[in-house]
Enzyme design. Structure first.
Site, short mmCIF file in Angstrom:
data_model
loop_
_atom_site.label_atom_id
_atom_site.label_comp_id
_atom_site.label_asym_id
_atom_site.label_seq_id
_atom_site.Cartn_x
_atom_site.Cartn_y
_atom_site.Cartn_z
N GLY A 80 -2.29 4.09 -8.54
CA GLY A 80 -2.53 2.67 -8.29
C GLY A 80 -3.79 2.21 -9.01
O GLY A 80 -4.40 2.97 -9.78
N PHE A 81 -4.20 1.00 -8.73
CA PHE A 81 -5.34 0.41 -9.44
C PHE A 81 -6.63 1.20 -9.18
O PHE A 81 -7.18 1.83 -10.09
CB PHE A 81 -5.46 -1.06 -9.02
CG PHE A 81 -6.70 -1.74 -9.50
CD1 PHE A 81 -7.11 -1.67 -10.82
CD2 PHE A 81 -7.48 -2.48 -8.61
CE1 PHE A 81 -8.26 -2.31 -11.27
CE2 PHE A 81 -8.63 -3.12 -9.04
CZ PHE A 81 -9.02 -3.03 -10.36
N TYR A 112 -0.85 -6.89 7.14
CA TYR A 112 -1.60 -5.93 6.32
C TYR A 112 -2.92 -5.58 7.01
O TYR A 112 -3.27 -4.40 7.15
CB TYR A 112 -1.85 -6.53 4.94
CG TYR A 112 -2.67 -5.65 4.03
CD1 TYR A 112 -2.17 -4.45 3.56
CD2 TYR A 112 -3.96 -6.03 3.65
CE1 TYR A 112 -2.92 -3.63 2.72
CE2 TYR A 112 -4.72 -5.22 2.80
CZ TYR A 112 -4.20 -4.03 2.35
OH TYR A 112 -4.96 -3.23 1.52
N LYS A 133 -3.89 -1.81 8.40
CA LYS A 133 -5.08 -1.06 7.99
C LYS A 133 -6.01 -0.80 9.19
O LYS A 133 -6.66 0.24 9.26
CB LYS A 133 -5.83 -1.81 6.89
CG LYS A 133 -5.12 -1.74 5.54
CD LYS A 133 -5.17 -0.33 4.97
CE LYS A 133 -4.64 -0.25 3.57
NZ LYS A 133 -4.75 1.11 2.98
#
Ligand code: UDP
Length: 320
Positions: A10-11, A146, A150
């Protein structure tokens, strides 16, 4: 040292892999997505890529057993997913995190968990210190799934920490740079950039007075590496972000100017882009004291400099 990075393609994960390889460490990168961001490391004898999901418990267990340190970066991220596929967000982020923590606990391996500034929701009192309140909207607003996913991950981290597992929780603030998403997708920087490079209208949501603290990728990665290595970080939540607040309108204007675009800025109601299951966060600002004192890192790259690198990358067509 041998490091496992879930979401390592991923980033942030891909830059983290680069950073550990540069230190001379070995990296196992586990990711279910595209290999584009890590392809340059294929052929490096210190780099192993495992194309699999963190929901594959047997695979996660066998990889965790082999390493000294685990970075759990794998997650479903991006507002388009929060409002488009909340099931995937909750399933991967909550159940996947449990899979990783269970294996880490079994094998006694330290975990650095990538959480998010979304956890604070829209708490109006800024800047946000790590122990500040979470202020969220209704569960009927998908945007908050989201943040909630988290926060559940963080609770699991601290539950395992009570049982003796060394954990560090990092809350990232709008990290951007080359390799971020793809043009037009994901987050505001790549959406505005896609529009600017085609000279199309830049879609500023609402009045554009909402703010974010854009954090350049290399600063975020320095803090992330330190979080895995510094003993004093264990058991802590640490904001990873720039202290410089920028309005979304300023971001749009800066991107237009730096990319020498002919785009006009247009103001659009949020429902037009995200439907009714979206609620914006008016201001998002970190207290960076812990990052600076515990990790010894300050996110100092000016927005203009970071945007110039990002524009250059996407201009060259590296949109993966
Ligand atoms: N935004 C915008 N135009 C777009 C997409 C996003 O003005 O086309 C705004 C969005 O409403 C928010 C900010 O940019 O205020 C940052 O959005 P992003 O999706 O990057 O993530 P967030 O910081 O909200 O998690």
């Amino acid at each position: 040292m041998k490091v496992l990075i879930t979401g390592g393609a991923g980033f942030i994960g891909s830059y983290l892999a680069d950073a550990f390889l540069e230190r001379g460490d070995q990296v196992i990168c586990m990711d279910a997505g595209s290999i584009a961001k890590v392809q340059h490391n294929f052929g490096n004898p210190n780099f192993v890529f495992v194309h699999d999901s963190i929901l594959n418990e047997a695979m996660v267990d066998s990889l965790v057993a082999q390493v000294d340190l685990v970075y759990h970066m794998a997650a479903v991220v991006g507002v388009e997913h929060y409002v488009g596929d909340p099931y995937a967000v909750l399933n991967v982020n909550v159940n996947g995190t449990q899979v990783v923590l269970r294996a880490a606990y079994k094998h006694g391996k330290k975990v650095v968990f990538s959480s998010t500034s979304e956890v604070y929701g829209r708490n109006p009192k800024t800047p946000w210190a790590e122990d500040d309140d979470r202020v969220l909207g209704s569960t009927r607003i998908d945007r908050w799934c989201y943040s909630t996913s988290k926060a559940v991950g963080e609770h699991f981290c601290f539950a395992y920490h009570k049982l003796g597992l060394p954990v560090v929780v990092l809350r990232y603030f709008n990290v951007y740079g080359p390799r971020l998403d793809a043009l037009d997708r994901g987050r505001v920087v790549t959406i505005f950039l896609g529009q600017a490079l085609r000279n199309e209208p830049i879609t500023v949501v609402g009045d554009g007075k909402q703010t974010r603290c854009f954090t350049y990728i290399t600063d975020a990665v320095k803090a992330t590496v330190a979080a895995g290595l510094v003993p004093g970080a264990v058991g802590e939540i640490i904001n990873v972000g720039s202290a410089v607040e920028t309005t979304i309108l300023e971001l749009a204007e800066t991107i237009v100017r730096l990319s020498e675009s002919k785009s006009q800025i247009v103001f659009v109601p949020q429902e037009k882009i995200y439907g009714t299951s979206y609620e914006d966060v008016p201001r998002r600002v970190p207290d960076t004291t812990k990052m600076e004192n515990l990790l010894g890192v300050k996110a100092e790259t000016p927005l203009e400099e970071g945007l110039k690198h990002t524009i250059e990358y996407f201009r060259q067509g590296c949109s993966s």
